[in-house]
Design a protein around this motif. Structure first.
Motif, PDB file in Angstrom:
ATOM      1  N   ASP A  56       1.080  -1.233   0.078  1.00  0.00           N
ATOM      2  CA  ASP A  56       0.042  -0.032   0.102  1.00  0.00           C
ATOM      3  C   ASP A  56       0.763   1.359  -0.093  1.00  0.00           C
ATOM      4  O   ASP A  56       1.344   1.079   0.350  1.00  0.00           O
ATOM      5  CB  ASP A  56      -0.355  -0.228   1.061  1.00  0.00           C
ATOM      6  N   ASP A  57       1.220   1.982  -1.122  1.00  0.00           N
ATOM      7  CA  ASP A  57       2.331   2.814  -1.285  1.00  0.00           C
ATOM      8  C   ASP A  57       1.399   4.171  -1.181  1.00  0.00           C
ATOM      9  O   ASP A  57       1.741   5.743  -1.345  1.00  0.00           O
ATOM     10  CB  ASP A  57       2.170   3.094  -2.478  1.00  0.00           C
ATOM     11  N   GLY A  58      -0.094   4.588  -0.310  1.00  0.00           N
ATOM     12  CA  GLY A  58      -0.412   5.567  -0.446  1.00  0.00           C
ATOM     13  C   GLY A  58      -1.378   5.986  -1.790  1.00  0.00           C
ATOM     14  O   GLY A  58      -2.529   6.502  -1.267  1.00  0.00           O
ATOM     15  N   GLU A  59      -0.884   5.267  -2.440  1.00  0.00           N
ATOM     16  CA  GLU A  59      -2.149   5.572  -3.992  1.00  0.00           C
ATOM     17  C   GLU A  59      -3.201   4.287  -4.083  1.00  0.00           C
ATOM     18  O   GLU A  59      -3.960   4.302  -4.265  1.00  0.00           O
ATOM     19  CB  GLU A  59      -1.034   6.253  -5.243  1.00  0.00           C
ATOM     20  N   GLY A  60      -2.607   2.952  -3.589  1.00  0.00           N
ATOM     21  CA  GLY A  60      -2.896   1.689  -3.702  1.00  0.00           C
ATOM     22  C   GLY A  60      -2.384   0.843  -3.768  1.00  0.00           C
ATOM     23  O   GLY A  60      -0.718   0.726  -3.063  1.00  0.00           O
ATOM     24  N   LEU A  61      -2.990  -0.624  -3.564  1.00  0.00           N
ATOM     25  CA  LEU A  61      -2.113  -1.792  -3.829  1.00  0.00           C
ATOM     26  C   LEU A  61      -1.002  -2.061  -4.871  1.00  0.00           C
ATOM     27  O   LEU A  61      -2.620  -2.704  -5.929  1.00  0.00           O
ATOM     28  CB  LEU A  61      -3.114  -2.517  -2.948  1.00  0.00           C
ATOM     29  N   ARG A  62      -0.549  -1.781  -4.420  1.00  0.00           N
ATOM     30  CA  ARG A  62       0.486  -2.153  -5.767  1.00  0.00           C
ATOM     31  C   ARG A  62       1.146  -3.448  -6.567  1.00  0.00           C
ATOM     32  O   ARG A  62       1.484  -3.544  -5.273  1.00  0.00           O
ATOM     33  CB  ARG A  62       1.838  -0.807  -5.971  1.00  0.00           C
ATOM     34  N   THR A  63       2.058  -3.995  -7.446  1.00  0.00           N
ATOM     35  CA  THR A  63       3.247  -4.769  -7.240  1.00  0.00           C
ATOM     36  C   THR A  63       4.023  -3.564  -6.958  1.00  0.00           C
ATOM     37  O   THR A  63       4.474  -3.483  -7.721  1.00  0.00           O
ATOM     38  CB  THR A  63       2.227  -5.520  -8.771  1.00  0.00           C
TER      39      THR A  63
ATOM     40  N   SER B 130      -9.211  -0.520 -11.733  1.00  0.00           N
ATOM     41  CA  SER B 130      -9.307   0.120 -13.022  1.00  0.00           C
ATOM     42  C   SER B 130      -8.941  -1.341 -12.953  1.00  0.00           C
ATOM     43  O   SER B 130      -9.623  -1.652 -15.161  1.00  0.00           O
ATOM     44  CB  SER B 130      -7.528  -0.158 -14.091  1.00  0.00           C
ATOM     45  N   GLY B 131     -10.309  -1.795 -12.908  1.00  0.00           N
ATOM     46  CA  GLY B 131     -10.967  -3.035 -13.245  1.00  0.00           C
ATOM     47  C   GLY B 131     -12.709  -3.185 -13.070  1.00  0.00           C
ATOM     48  O   GLY B 131     -13.460  -1.447 -12.802  1.00  0.00           O
ATOM     49  N   ASN B 132     -13.382  -3.706 -13.190  1.00  0.00           N
ATOM     50  CA  ASN B 132     -15.510  -3.486 -13.441  1.00  0.00           C
ATOM     51  C   ASN B 132     -15.524  -3.971 -12.138  1.00  0.00           C
ATOM     52  O   ASN B 132     -16.126  -4.011 -11.496  1.00  0.00           O
ATOM     53  CB  ASN B 132     -15.814  -4.414 -14.036  1.00  0.00           C
ATOM     54  N   TYR B 133     -14.710  -3.268 -11.023  1.00  0.00           N
ATOM     55  CA  TYR B 133     -14.902  -3.671  -9.115  1.00  0.00           C
ATOM     56  C   TYR B 133     -14.291  -2.441  -8.429  1.00  0.00           C
ATOM     57  O   TYR B 133     -13.733  -2.101  -9.122  1.00  0.00           O
ATOM     58  CB  TYR B 133     -14.388  -4.819  -8.662  1.00  0.00           C
ATOM     59  N   LEU B 134     -14.644  -1.815  -7.319  1.00  0.00           N
ATOM     60  CA  LEU B 134     -14.608  -1.454  -6.221  1.00  0.00           C
ATOM     61  C   LEU B 134     -13.792  -1.998  -4.528  1.00  0.00           C
ATOM     62  O   LEU B 134     -14.318  -2.920  -5.003  1.00  0.00           O
ATOM     63  CB  LEU B 134     -15.108   0.453  -6.305  1.00  0.00           C
TER      64      LEU B 134
ATOM     65  N   SER C  90      -5.560  -2.050  -8.841  1.00  0.00           N
ATOM     66  CA  SER C  90      -4.358  -1.222  -9.978  1.00  0.00           C
ATOM     67  C   SER C  90      -3.856  -2.558 -11.356  1.00  0.00           C
ATOM     68  O   SER C  90      -4.429  -3.424 -11.015  1.00  0.00           O
ATOM     69  CB  SER C  90      -2.801  -1.271  -8.378  1.00  0.00           C
ATOM     70  N   ASP C  91      -3.394  -1.231 -11.622  1.00  0.00           N
ATOM     71  CA  ASP C  91      -2.538  -1.842 -12.895  1.00  0.00           C
ATOM     72  C   ASP C  91      -1.041  -1.531 -13.114  1.00  0.00           C
ATOM     73  O   ASP C  91      -1.092  -1.368 -11.938  1.00  0.00           O
ATOM     74  CB  ASP C  91      -3.231  -1.436 -14.126  1.00  0.00           C
ATOM     75  N   ILE C  92      -0.699  -2.428 -13.866  1.00  0.00           N
ATOM     76  CA  ILE C  92       0.694  -2.689 -13.674  1.00  0.00           C
ATOM     77  C   ILE C  92       1.305  -2.398 -15.549  1.00  0.00           C
ATOM     78  O   ILE C  92       0.462  -2.298 -16.633  1.00  0.00           O
ATOM     79  CB  ILE C  92       1.926  -3.863 -13.908  1.00  0.00           C
ATOM     80  N   PRO C  93       1.943  -0.464 -15.301  1.00  0.00           N
ATOM     81  CA  PRO C  93       1.726  -0.080 -17.256  1.00  0.00           C
ATOM     82  C   PRO C  93       2.873  -1.026 -17.415  1.00  0.00           C
ATOM     83  O   PRO C  93       3.713  -2.349 -17.764  1.00  0.00           O
ATOM     84  CB  PRO C  93       2.785   1.214 -17.160  1.00  0.00           C
TER      85      PRO C  93
END
Length: 356
Positions: free
Chosen positions: A124-131, A294-298, A159-162
């Protein structure tokens, strides 16, 4: 055959590299008018008006408009995940790396194969749960991962990955691991698919599905897109007739221009509704955090997740309880529905707070 392809094929279990698999009657390249080679019925079932289901389906119908040699079509993405683990991982030796909290089938397939499960938790980097991709690379190298699953967009985190970051992982693990990008929700991410990286990185594979944006969950049609040489190996490990004819026909119809245009409209609606629901939920008391998605859920954290779950259920709304997942002891995942369904979610949660 390029050195990169040689390196990918070397990842296949040694005992399966020359495995011939099962050759079904329908896979034989023969033509005729009277088909008596597959022990099928000569008559249609009374429930099958056209008789289209009397014959076994073609082994690999091509659905995405890519070269058929790049495409494994199967019983949802789950089958492709299972095939990858079984074909590449020697039990007790070759690890499967996952990034929890994440889709559970990667771990299930690893356990069934006896493959060591390697976990690199989301941060959790403050913006989201990131890989944590630096950790993914380091741990994969240090613990001998043979398969690395990157869920992008991640379920349930959102979260997404560029693409440049996916490419960085593939480059770092070339010759050691196959990097599998699960794009079950990519239509909602508004970016190009990781399939655009396959030409440059033979140790990449991409999972796609018709279950989500294309609204064919019950048809169970998923695909793996990868180097043709790897796909050939996996086809030899796959059970015959993976896609029933009615499901294949549904899939082909769903990928016609008019259907694709309507699907694109509905995806746009989901994205609009996702942002509306995100804003509205953030304004309700008792909600700790609503993660961008970035999906169809929150993914939503609550001060009292049980009370929120109960309030929604009392209003006839079923959401996914995530409290058993790592780091998510206070969270529910809410799929984006129609505008009316989303209003019902907000009304139920607002009424709960008003009653309190």
């Amino acid at each position: 055959m390029s050195a990169d392809i040689d390196g990918v094929l070397a990842l296949v279990r040694p005992d399966l590299q020359a495995f011939a698999g099962y050759s079904s009657a329908r896979s034989s390249a023969v033509q005729g008018e009277v088909w008596l080679n597959a022990n099928e019925s000569a008559w249609a079932n009374p429930a099958d008006a056209t008789g289209g289901s009397r014959r076994y389906p073609e082994p690999q119908p091509a659905l995405y408009g890519v070269q058929p040699q790049q495409l494994l079509v199967g019983r949802g993405s789950d089958e492709a995940i299972d095939l990858l683990v079984r074909a590449l991982c020697v039990p007790g030796r070759d690890g499967v790396l996952v990034t929890p909290p994440v889709f559970g089938m990667y771990a299930v397939c690893a356990r069934l194969q006896g493959a060591p499960l390697i976990e690199v938790p989301l941060i959790d980097d403050g913006e989201g749960l990131r890989t944590d991709l630096d950790a993914v690379i380091a741990v994969a190298k240090g613990q001998g991962a043979k398969l690395v699953f990157l869920c992008a967009p991640s379920n349930p985190a959102g979260s997404d990955i560029p693409l440049p970051e996916i490419e960085r992982v593939a480059r770092a693990l070339r010759g050691q691991a196959l990097v599998v990008v699960d794009e079950a929700y990519v239509e909602y991410a508004q970016r190009a698919s990781a399939t655009t990286l396959l030409t440059a990185h033979a140790n990449l594979a991409v999972l796609r599905t018709l279950s989500k944006a294309h609204a064919l969950a019950a048809a169970r049609v998923g695909t793996l897109i990868a180097a043709p040489e790897l796909i050939a190996v996996l086809r030899r490990c796959q059970a015959p007739y993976p896609v029933p004819t009615p499901c294949a026909e549904l899939a082909v119809q769903a990928l016609q221009p008019a259907a694709l245009a309507r699907t694109a409209e509905r995806v746009a609606t989901v994205i609009t509704e996702r942002e509306r629901l995100h804003r509205a939920l953030q304004g309700l008391p008792g909600i700790g955090r609503v993660y961008a998605s970035s999906g169809n859920y929150l993914l939503v954290r609550f001060a009292d997740a049980q009370a929120a779950f109960d309030a929604l259920l009392a209003a006839g709304v079923v959401v996914r309880d995530q409290r058993a997942a790592p780091q998510l002891g206070d969270a529910l995942r809410i799929s984006i529905g129609s505008p009316e369904e989303n209003d019902r979610v907000l009304a139920a949660l607002s009424a709960r707070r008003a009653a309190a």
